[in-house]
Every structure is written in structure tokens, then in C-alpha cells.
Design an enzyme around this catalytic site. Structure first.
Site, short mmCIF file in Angstrom:
data_model
loop_
_atom_site.label_atom_id
_atom_site.label_comp_id
_atom_site.label_asym_id
_atom_site.label_seq_id
_atom_site.Cartn_x
_atom_site.Cartn_y
_atom_site.Cartn_z
N CYS A 106 7.76 41.19 51.17
CA CYS A 106 8.61 40.65 52.06
C CYS A 106 8.43 39.12 51.15
CB CYS A 106 8.46 40.63 52.97
SG CYS A 106 9.85 39.22 54.23
N LYS A 156 54.13 37.70 38.33
CA LYS A 156 53.56 37.49 36.65
C LYS A 156 52.65 39.05 36.67
CE LYS A 156 52.32 34.36 34.11
NZ LYS A 156 50.63 35.51 33.00
N CYS A 169 7.68 36.75 53.72
CA CYS A 169 5.66 37.35 55.06
C CYS A 169 4.59 37.61 53.98
CB CYS A 169 5.88 38.03 56.44
SG CYS A 169 6.17 39.79 56.19
N SER A 189 55.50 33.77 24.47
CA SER A 189 54.05 33.43 25.49
C SER A 189 55.55 32.84 27.48
CB SER A 189 53.46 33.00 26.10
OG SER A 189 52.48 33.22 26.47
N LYS A 240 51.10 29.92 38.20
CA LYS A 240 50.04 30.17 38.27
C LYS A 240 49.65 30.26 39.40
CE LYS A 240 47.84 30.86 33.97
NZ LYS A 240 47.26 32.32 33.81
N CYS A 268 11.78 44.55 55.62
CA CYS A 268 10.37 44.34 56.12
C CYS A 268 10.34 44.63 57.34
CB CYS A 268 10.48 42.25 56.00
SG CYS A 268 8.88 42.13 56.49
N TYR A 327 60.58 44.14 32.24
CA TYR A 327 61.67 43.05 32.51
C TYR A 327 61.63 42.24 31.39
CZ TYR A 327 56.61 40.76 30.85
OH TYR A 327 56.12 40.75 29.97
N CYS A 339 7.01 39.57 61.00
CA CYS A 339 7.68 38.56 60.00
C CYS A 339 8.67 36.72 60.68
CB CYS A 339 8.83 39.75 59.52
SG CYS A 339 9.07 38.15 58.05
N ARG A 395 51.24 43.35 21.81
CA ARG A 395 51.33 41.32 21.55
C ARG A 395 51.03 41.91 20.06
NH1 ARG A 395 50.85 36.82 22.26
NH2 ARG A 395 52.31 35.43 22.67
N ASP A 401 49.06 40.82 36.16
CA ASP A 401 47.93 40.41 35.63
C ASP A 401 47.37 41.70 35.04
OD1 ASP A 401 46.02 39.23 34.25
OD2 ASP A 401 44.35 39.27 35.89
N GLU A 440 59.85 36.46 39.55
CA GLU A 440 59.10 38.05 39.14
C GLU A 440 57.90 38.00 39.61
OE1 GLU A 440 60.30 39.46 35.38
OE2 GLU A 440 62.29 38.90 35.44
S1 IVH Z 1 58.91 36.65 30.81
C1 IVH Z 1 60.29 36.26 26.85
N1 IVH Z 1 57.97 38.20 32.80
O1 IVH Z 1 52.25 36.68 31.21
C2 IVH Z 1 59.24 36.24 27.70
N2 IVH Z 1 56.02 37.79 31.42
O2 IVH Z 1 51.46 34.11 30.24
C3 IVH Z 1 57.94 36.03 28.33
N3 IVH Z 1 53.88 38.95 32.15
O3 IVH Z 1 52.59 37.57 27.95
C4 IVH Z 1 57.23 37.19 29.05
N4 IVH Z 1 54.23 39.46 34.04
O4 IVH Z 1 52.63 39.38 29.52
C5 IVH Z 1 57.66 37.70 32.20
N5 IVH Z 1 57.44 39.19 35.16
C6 IVH Z 1 57.17 38.72 33.98
C7 IVH Z 1 55.40 38.91 33.66
C8 IVH Z 1 55.53 38.59 32.16
C9 IVH Z 1 53.48 39.18 33.32
C10 IVH Z 1 52.71 38.62 31.37
C11 IVH Z 1 53.27 39.06 29.39
C12 IVH Z 1 53.07 37.54 29.20
C13 IVH Z 1 52.60 36.45 29.91
C14 IVH Z 1 52.61 34.86 29.78
#
Ligand code: IVH
Length: 674
Positions: free
Chosen positions: A413, A117, A416, A83, A319, A431, A231, A436, A138, A119, A115
Site C-alpha cells: 500500500c 460531420k 501504509c 476537404s 468543429k 489495502c 452526402y 491504514c 480519398r 468522424d 449536416e
Molecule cells: S462535405 C465538397 N459533409 O469531413 C465536399 N464532409 O474535414 C466536402 N465529412 O473530408 C466534404 N461528414 O471526410 C462533408 N456531412 C459531411 C461530412 C464530411 C464528414 C468529412 C469528409 C471531409 C472531412 C473534412
């Protein structure tokens, strides 16, 4: 064609299709048309039908195989699927940097790769000899679920790595990590289609992606617009690039989708700034991101730094503030807008979203509540993104206790107590009570506005004064305001009162079209009002018009026709119209006659002096309503001079022209009144 020749053709076709698939789904840059691709598909199908034994796992025809699984088989990951540690502000990121710098001096010289992140949810893709063999979720990081059949349906996942284009040999074993997700636009489109079919819509792209990937029937997954970005390499039988930047390039060269938002920095502050820059532009990115990931570019260094718990030390997630949170929906309340539209809103248990405490959120309209089945007492997801007003996305059904009851919109309403109406073609409930209190100020403002009755001296402040002093409860009350009443108002003196009363009296003369505008019927603007005035000629004829008659006018469709009919049927509105007529506001469009009985038809009248009961304007209307014309000066064309107290020179002139002189009571007699 002999078999080996045809077999070669089949192999070439597979390669060509993999190439075009990659151009289309990964690079977004197809070089052939959809029709040409369809022809390749047809040829492929033909060959595969003739030679079922040739069909291999990388054939595009294998993306959806129609089999439904009973459960998912467990897969052990070749290495832990780690993670990321979270940072919530630049200081957290700097603290991370200081920590790892203490552990290893090389950190001082490493570059950073930043990069988005994404979602979505992690997917682990296995390749044997360059061919996709299986893939997993995962799971707990050690063991995941085999969702190969579902992953195959995702077109951006290469089923084979193109050997020819790769610089080196294809690794015998390769395990790639990526994120599966649904792009925002595709998600919105999906929800819209579901809504049109009357089906339940989804809460957000992430949950939908996760749910879609865990379908036992892969044909369902195939119907969801999933895609991926990769990635990381979890394991490889070959040496892999020593830097994250090189790794992304390597993945790209093997045909994997890689974000083009990744950037390399040598200075941490610059990396952080980039994170913030993307954060500010979050809404313009085609997929949802919940932050940015800052990774040490030097992967050997990152590996040496090791892991802390489940988080590799060589990377950190910065984040973004969450834009979606869950909270309890305490109550649904209804607001009556100044146009009479009823708008439901949510009263929430206070919750922080993106740094702001939210206690209320919009529920858009009653249709939305029904569609999403949002119930008071529900745990709901709310979203607050950018400048958008916080809104309820929908209920978390799993959190239902069973006591929540479906919401029923109010029938009256809340301001009124009048019955509310749902105009055809509109989701909203209205209404329509002109009195009113929630709408009164706005209705009066509209009534007196320039396009409508054009009464000067009645700005918002004065209207508010009149309403709050209880002097007016509807627009007709304006015409019964007295000198004494107005004199009591703050800021009013003799002259101002006089001017206002004159302006109000003056407005009785406005043509019919303006009165129609002034009524504020939904959907009836200037053009429609003019057409209606011309066609119907008077307010009672308009009130009595059937939808079919109304719809003979261009620009008046069934919805506006219904809106007009509903307006006049409203009891409060019909009594308003009656009062207008009693007050002498009953304009008649030229060429029309208001009353069936037109005793003054073709006659021209001139009025002089003060009449016993009818005011100057009133007598004018009295004559006009009965078909007569009123002129200001006496001429040979004048038929009657109506004589009052203290006449002017008009009397002499009339006498000299032998024009008949009458008083008010004879005028009324002529009209058949007395
Ligand atoms: S790197 C060792 N890169 O975010 C590699 N994670 O909160 C660790 N995620 O479980 C992850 N975009 O599912 C990495 N560009 C990105 C990502 C990314 C989304 C997710 C991934 C990870 C979660 C961690």
C-alpha cells in the site's frame, strides 16, 4: 424448371435481396425476419452453385469473395476530393458568410443545409449503369486506393441502384462520396469481445474504421461493423439536383444511406443554433461526430464560389472541441481510497481537451493498464467527454521509443506499506490494513455508525479530530481513550467527554452481528453479518471458520468466503480482534457459548455495589462469557448476588430469599481463575 424460367427466378431473387438488404442495413426497417432472409440466401446459393456462370457482381454472395490482395491499385478520382475549411466558433462561421457574401451577392438569399460531420473516412463509390463497379479511399484527393473488395463487405453500400423505384433513369456513370465509420455501440461491442478473448482492444472508432478499410484480406473487413453515410455526388453522367437538400433526397432515393440529422435553414443564426444543439446532444448520436457542416443549399452558387486551397468556399465545418488528444504519460501513481481500494491514475504532461487543461487522468484499475499495456513514458490518447472524468484510452504504440517498460502494480500500500490483496472476483487490489491512514477516518466512521457499533457523538469531525491528534490508530483505540485525552480536544468539555466515554463503553454490549458489520469486511453487509453471527456465535469461531464452513450459508459464495478468510488472516486484523477481546468486546450470540468452559452455565447473577476491579459492564460480560445470566433485580430465580462496596437494597432482598452472596474474588474462583 427450364433454364430461362430459373434465370428469371434468379434475377428476381437478386432484386428481392437487394430490397431487403436496403430495408435492413440502410433504412433500419426490415419487412421480413432474419430466418426468411436466410432462406433467400440458401435458395440463392443453390442456384449459383448450379449456374456459376450466372453469378454477377451484385449478388449478395459476392460481398465477401475470400480473395486476399497483395496491394491496393491506385484509382484516379473523376474530380478532386475536396476537404473543408474549419470554424471553431459562431464568429468564424459568420466571418465565412461575410467573406462569401462579398464574393457573390446571391449568397444573401441562399438557404443552408446543416449536416453532421461524421468522424470517419471518405469513401468514393463508383457505379456503372446502376451497378457498384469499384470504390476508393480519398488518398491525396486526386488519387486514392482501390478498396472495392473491402467496400463490398459493407452491407449499407448498395451493390445496385434500384431502377424500378427511381423517378428518372439510372445514370450510366455515377460517383458518390460518403463517409465510412463504425457506430459507437458496435465499436464498444467489438472491443468488449476482443477483451473477452484476451486480445488487444482498439483506441477509437475512427482509427478502427480506417484500419479496417485498408485490409488486404477483405474477410477481415467483413468482420468489422463498418457502415456508411453519403452526402455528395462527385460526378454523374446525368444532371444532378441543383440544391444540397435535393441531392440528399436524390441519394436516398437511389438507396444510399443518408443521415436523418440534416436540416435546412434560411437564416444562418438558426443554422448555427442547430449545430450547437446537436453539439450538446453529441453523446446521444449513434456515431462519432467532430462537428457540423454548414453548406450553401444552392449548389450552382457553391460551385461558382470556387475553392480556396483544398476547401470549397460554399461550405464550412463548425468543429466541436476535440474530446480526444494525445499527450505524454509522465508517471503512474496510485491512490488509496477510503475503502482501501488502490486506484491507479495518470500524471500527464498538461494538455488542453475541450477547453480545459488536464494534468491527470484516470487509468480505471490495474487490469485496464495491463490490458492496454499502458507504460509510463508512453504517448497516450486521453479522452474527456461530457461530464466523464478524463481517462487514458491507451498508448500510441507507434510513438514508442523502446525504453518504456511495462508497468507493475505496487505490492504494498503506498499509504501504509502493508501488503496489498487481490480479492477473488474483484479486479481491484485492496489495502486491508484497518489502521491504514488513508482509510482510518472512514473505517472509524463505519465502525461507529448506527448499523455497526452505534456510538453516538462520533461524527466525522470528531473522528477526524481524534485521528489527527494521534489519539486513535485503529478502532480498538476508541476503547482506551481517557478523560484527560479528550479534555484536551478542541470543543470538548466535561459533559461532552463523559457522554462520549459512556457511549463508547456502552457499545461494548453490541450483539455479535453488529461487531461483524463494524469490521468492514468487503462483501459482508447486514444480512451476511446476521447469518454469520447466528452460525458461528463468536468472533474467534468466525475467525477460525474455513471457506467451506462459511459457504454453507446462503448468500456467502466463494468470493465473500475468501474475503472473510483473507480479512482474518491479515496480521493487523487478528491483533485487532485480540485487542477487542482483551477490552471485553467479545459478544456471544445467544444459543452459543464463547468459551468451551462454561462454569456459570444455567446460573443467574445479580450485581450490587462497586466491585474492586470489574466495572459494571465488565462484570456483566465476564459472567455472560462464561455462560451465566445477569439480571437487574433479585428474585427467587437468582442464584448469586455479587456484592461490592456500597451495596443497595438488593443485598437485603437477597438475604431475605436466602440467596448466596459472593464477592468478586469468589466469582473469579468459581470461574476457575484464582
Ligand atoms: S462535405 C465538397 N459533409 O469531413 C465536399 N464532409 O474535414 C466536402 N465529412 O473530408 C466534404 N461528414 O471526410 C462533408 N456531412 C459531411 C461530412 C464530411 C464528414 C468529412 C469528409 C471531409 C472531412 C473534412
Amino acid at each position: 424448371m427450364n433454364t430461362s424460367e430459373e434465370y428469371q427466378k434468379y434475377q428476381d431473387l437478386l432484386k428481392a435481396m437487394a430490397y431487403h438488404n436496403h430495408r435492413y442495413h440502410v433504412l433500419d426497417a426490415p419487412v421480413i425476419s432474419d430466418a426468411e432472409y436466410d432462406r433467400l440466401v440458401a435458395t440463392l446459393r443453390e442456384i449459383e452453385l448450379a449456374h456459376p456462370d450466372w453469378v454477377d457482381a451484385t449478388s449478395p454472395s459476392r460481398r465477401v469473395n475470400g480473395q486476399v490482395q497483395e496491394k491496393f491499385v491506385k484509382v484516379k478520382h473523376p474530380a478532386a476530393i475536396l476537404s473543408l475549411a474549419n470554424a471553431f466558433n459562431p464568429d468564424d462561421v459568420k466571418a465565412w458568410f461575410e467573406r462569401i457574401l462579398k464574393l457573390d451577392a446571391r449568397v444573401a438569399h441562399s438557404a443552408f443545409v446543416v449536416e453532421p460531420k461524421i468522424d470517419g473516412l471518405t469513401v468514393v463509390l463508383h457505379y456503372e449503369n446502376g451497378v457498384f463497379s469499384h470504390g476508393a479511399t480519398r488518398g491525396d484527393g486526386q488519387v486514392g486506393e482501390d478498396v472495392s473488395a473491402n467496400l463490398r463487405t459493407i452491407r449499407s453500400i448498395p451493390l445496385r441502384i434500384p431502377v424500378d423505384e427511381l423517378a428518372g433513369p439510372v445514370p450510366l456513370e455515377l460517383v458518390v462520396r460518403g463517409e465510412a465509420y463504425i457506430p459507437v455501440a458496435a465499436f464498444d461491442k467489438l472491443n468488449q469481445e476482443l477483451q473477452e478473448r484476451g486480445e488487444k482492444t482498439y483506441l477509437n472508432p475512427r482509427n478502427t474504421a480506417a484500419g479496417s478499410l485498408r485490409q488486404l484480406d477483405a474477410s477481415l473487413t467483413a468482420s468489422r461493423p463498418l457502415t456508411i453515410l453519403t452526402y455528395d455526388i462527385v460526378s454523374s453522367s446525368q444532371e444532378t439536383p441543383a440544391t444540397q437538400w435535393g441531392l440528399l433526397e436524390y441519394l436516398r432515393s437511389m438507396g444510399f444511406p443518408v443521415t436523418d440529422l440534416a436540416k435546412k435553414f434560411s437564416i444562418l443564426d438558426a443554422a448555427i443554433m442547430y449545430c450547437q444543439q446537436i453539439g450538446a446532444a453529441r453523446d446521444s448520436i449513434p456515431f462519432e461526430i467532430d462537428g457540423m457542416v454548414i453548406k450553401l443549399d444552392d449548389l450552382r452558387l457553391a460551385k461558382d464560389l470556387g475553392i480556396s486551397g483544398k476547401d470549397p468556399r460554399g461550405a464550412i465545418a463548425l468543429k466541436f472541441p476535440a474530446r480526444e488528444v494525445s499527450t505524454k504519460l509522465l508517471e503512474i501513481r496510485v491512490n488509496v481510497g477510503r475503502t482501501g481500494v488502490l486506484t491507479p491514475y495518470a500524471v500527464l504532461e498538461a494538455v488542453e481537451v475541450g477547453g480545459v487543461v488536464v494534468r491527470q487522468a484516470t487509468l480505471h484499475n490495474f487490469g485496464y493498464i495491463a490490458e492496454k499495456d499502458i507504460r509510463p513514458g508512453d504517448r497516450v490518447m486521453i479522452k474527456r467527454a461530457g461530464d466523464v472524468i478524463p481517462y487514458v484510452i491507451g498508448p500510441i504504440l507507434d510513438a514508442r521509443t523502446g525504453v518504456e517498460i511495462a508497468y507493475v502494480p505496487p505490492r504494498v500500500c503506498p499509504s501504509c506499506g502493508s501488503k496489498v490483496e487481490n480479492l477473488p472476483g474483484e479486479v481491484a487490489w485492496f489495502c486491508l490494513n484497518p489502521a491504514c491512514p488513508a482509510q482510518l477516518v472512514r473505517n472509524i466512521e463505519h465502525f461507529v455508525s448506527r448499523e455497526a457499533m452505534d456510538i453516538t457523538g462520533l461524527g466525522t469531525r470528531v473522528v477526524e479530530q481524534l485521528v489527527s491528534a494521534g489519539l486513535i490508530h485503529d478502532s480498538a483505540d476508541l476503547y482506551e481513550l481517557s478523560n484527560e485525552q479528550l479534555m484536551l480536544l478542541d470543543g470538548f468539555a466535561e459533559k461532552k467527554v463523559e457522554n462520549l466515554l459512556a457511549a463508547i463503553a456502552d457499545s461494548k454490549e453490541r450483539p455479535l452481528a453488529r461487531l461483524i458489520i463494524a469490521l468492514g469486511i468487503h462483501g459482508v453487509g447486514e444480512v451476511a453479518a446476521a447469518d454469520l453471527a447466528r452460525k458461528f456465535g463468536s468472533i474467534h469461531k468466525l475467525a477460525a471458520a474455513t471457506p467451506a464452513e462459511l459457504m454453507t450459508l446462503e448468500g456467502i459464495g466463494p468470493n465473500i468466503a475468501a474475503s472473510i478468510q483473507i480479512w482474518f488472516q491479515h496480521e493487523k486484523n487478528s491483533s485487532l480482534i485480540d485487542r477487542f477481546i482483551r477490552l471485553g468486546i467479545d459478544p456471544v450470540e445467544s444459543g452459543h457459548s464463547a468459551n468451551a468452559y462454561q462454569p456459570f452455565q444455567g446460573k443467574t447473577f445479580v450485581v450490587t455495589g462497586t466491585l474492586p476491579t470489574l466495572g459494571r459492564e465488565e462484570v456483566k460480560e465476564y459472567i455472560q462469557q462464561r455462560g451465566g445470566k445477569v439480571s437487574d433485580s433479585v428474585s427467587a430465580k437468582t442464584d448469586y448476588l455479587v456484592l461490592g462496596e456500597a451495596p443497595g437494597s438488593k443485598l437485603e432482598k437477597a438475604r431475605s430469599l436466602y440467596i448466596q452472596v459472593i464477592d468478586e474474588s469468589s466469582l473469579r474462583k468459581m470461574a476457575g481463575e484464582e
